[in-house]
Design an enzyme around this catalytic site. Sequence first.
Site, mmCIF file in Angstrom:
data_model
loop_
_atom_site.group_PDB
_atom_site.id
_atom_site.type_symbol
_atom_site.label_atom_id
_atom_site.label_comp_id
_atom_site.label_asym_id
_atom_site.label_seq_id
_atom_site.Cartn_x
_atom_site.Cartn_y
_atom_site.Cartn_z
ATOM 1 N N LYS A 262 45.398 45.896 35.716
ATOM 2 C CA LYS A 262 46.191 44.795 36.262
ATOM 3 C C LYS A 262 47.586 44.806 35.642
ATOM 4 O O LYS A 262 47.733 45.164 34.476
ATOM 5 C CB LYS A 262 45.552 43.444 35.878
ATOM 6 C CG LYS A 262 44.307 43.061 36.618
ATOM 7 C CD LYS A 262 43.827 41.691 36.118
ATOM 8 C CE LYS A 262 42.497 41.288 36.731
ATOM 9 N NZ LYS A 262 42.556 41.046 38.175
ATOM 10 N N ARG A 337 31.766 41.484 41.110
ATOM 11 C CA ARG A 337 30.661 41.630 42.058
ATOM 12 C C ARG A 337 29.624 42.631 41.546
ATOM 13 O O ARG A 337 28.451 42.550 41.905
ATOM 14 C CB ARG A 337 31.212 42.025 43.444
ATOM 15 C CG ARG A 337 31.884 43.366 43.509
ATOM 16 C CD ARG A 337 32.753 43.525 44.755
ATOM 17 N NE ARG A 337 34.018 42.766 44.645
ATOM 18 C CZ ARG A 337 34.926 42.681 45.612
ATOM 19 N NH1 ARG A 337 34.721 43.310 46.766
ATOM 20 N NH2 ARG A 337 36.030 41.991 45.436
HETATM 21 N N1 BES Z 1 38.932 38.343 37.983
HETATM 22 C C1 BES Z 1 39.572 38.792 39.166
HETATM 23 C C2 BES Z 1 39.832 37.685 40.186
HETATM 24 C C3 BES Z 1 40.747 36.546 39.768
HETATM 25 C C4 BES Z 1 42.051 36.499 40.244
HETATM 26 C C5 BES Z 1 40.295 35.507 38.986
HETATM 27 C C6 BES Z 1 42.867 35.442 39.895
HETATM 28 C C7 BES Z 1 41.109 34.457 38.637
HETATM 29 C C8 BES Z 1 42.410 34.434 39.104
HETATM 30 C C9 BES Z 1 38.698 39.852 39.857
HETATM 31 O O1 BES Z 1 37.893 40.608 39.030
HETATM 32 C C10 BES Z 1 39.638 40.787 40.550
HETATM 33 O O2 BES Z 1 40.392 41.417 39.874
HETATM 34 N N2 BES Z 1 39.532 40.850 41.879
HETATM 35 C C11 BES Z 1 40.363 41.697 42.653
HETATM 36 C C12 BES Z 1 39.482 42.369 43.674
HETATM 37 C C13 BES Z 1 40.156 43.442 44.484
HETATM 38 C C14 BES Z 1 40.495 44.614 43.597
HETATM 39 C C15 BES Z 1 39.234 43.855 45.584
HETATM 40 C C16 BES Z 1 41.438 40.852 43.338
HETATM 41 O O3 BES Z 1 41.123 39.732 43.759
HETATM 42 O O4 BES Z 1 42.573 41.301 43.407
HETATM 43 ZN ZN ZN Z 2 38.907 42.312 38.253
#
Ligand code: BES
Ligand code: ZN
Length: 483
Positions: A262, A337
């Site tokens: 990230k 997930r």
């Molecule tokens: N932990 C994040 C989601 C999240 C985003 C939580 C903002 C709290 C605030 C999750 O693990 C994630 O990174 N999801 C990705 C999924 C994508 C790569 C399919 C996302 O939402 O960008």
């Molecule tokens: Zn994530």
Amino acid sequence: MSIQLATATELPQHATAVFLLPAGTKELPQDLQDLHEAARQYVAAQLAADSKLITVNHFSHQHYFVVAAEKPTVHLVAEAARKSGHQLHAQLKAAKVTELYVQDLSGHPDSTLALALVEGLALTAYQFEGYKTDEKSKEAAKLTHLHVVGADEKELQELDGVLQGVFLARDLINMPLNKLNAEQFAERMAAAGEEAGFHTEILDLVRIEALRMGGLLAVNQGSPEPPTFTIMEYKPAGATNAKPYVLVGKGVVFDTGGLSLKPTPASMDMMKCDMSGGAAVTGVLYALAKNNVPLHVIGLVPATDNRPGGLAFAPGDVLTMYSGLTVEVLNTDAEGRLILADALAFARKYEPEFVVDIATLTGSAARAIGKEGIVAMGTASEDQMAELKKSGNRVHERVVEFPMWEEYADHIKSDIADINNLGKAEAGAISAGKFLERFAIGYPWVHLDIAGPAYLLAPDSYRGKGGTGTTVRLLYDFLKNRA
Ligand code: BES
Ligand code: ZN
Ligand code: ZN
């Protein structure tokens, strides 16, 4: 430290107090104590000018007047009272009030508005203890005692139990990774069980490997620290349900994204909150046990950090999950997930009445409805979903249902495995739900995506800043009504 809640039979003279007045009040009730004529006139003028929160300083003590709101539903009136509690807190803080009486003159039944006001006040008063070494910062006078005149002792104690559950969840969320790794998180869950009265079992790396939890193990691969899988079980003697309710919480103690790293600003920097689902499950179990709710409930929290180090799992990897399904990893940042899938498949062995998972799962959910609500979807019946929405309105942790149409299954098709973990650019919250659906088999199930409301960068009324503890009040209300 938290606020002591107690009932009082009457309002003592010269006590600092808040009076809840009926909506539309233009004049004060005659029998209000020690209000001299000048004060009476001042309050009357403020009421006429439509003030909703009025302060009268008697020097030895203060009187506050809160006018109930006119709203289309009782739930929205209660929410306005919570918000008044939040506003009142600022006044109490400025006046260094440590003890407050609440007198409900609003005419609403069963001191519901008084309790809502107290709830808003207490939720606002919460402060994360933190790690400051400056003792002065802890010395400030704080509200420590709240007395509600004429309230039902049991109801007040129940509210206290729920608040303790919310505060526990908030504390856990606010702790950073270097104070709360997966093992420390599990130890905290065990400590909560000791305190409130539920049983915990912590599965360590060896047990998780033996169970072949391929999702949890893959996410943990890049971490120098082992994963945990914590099972919390609250089974009171008089439980009214034959089959247990199971709550599954995402316990990613920090989400760097892994090799699909990230960016830091406004993304990775807040990812200590990625165990908010697991924290909420702990908070709900804590509140249920504290309040002796006669319901058999199990909490499952798979926990690990998600890091790019060492043997980190990589985009393209194919995993064999606990259920036996294979998953092509197209993005290591879609890790939630993967660990939830193993826990959902594991949940089946309890032959549950109903399963709810709670997770900060997708930015997509947060973008769709913001911090204002919780995204829900699943295989539960319309009636069950309706009950959950009702609870959402009652506690103002509102639930919005997203569709799970079969066409969305196309979003997670893989050329070389049963499914992929990424989905498409659109409908990301839903494809994450469709992914989980493949593992939530053999029971009715609801998935709650709390990525929006779990953690706030700026304070929002009584929800404060940082971890909110969202879904503790929601699921407590929902489950209590099943007992
Ligand atoms: N932990 C994040 C989601 C999240 C985003 C939580 C903002 C709290 C605030 C999750 O693990 C994630 O990174 N999801 C990705 C999924 C994508 C790569 C399919 C996302 O939402 O960008
Ligand atoms: Zn994530
Ligand atoms: Zn995550």
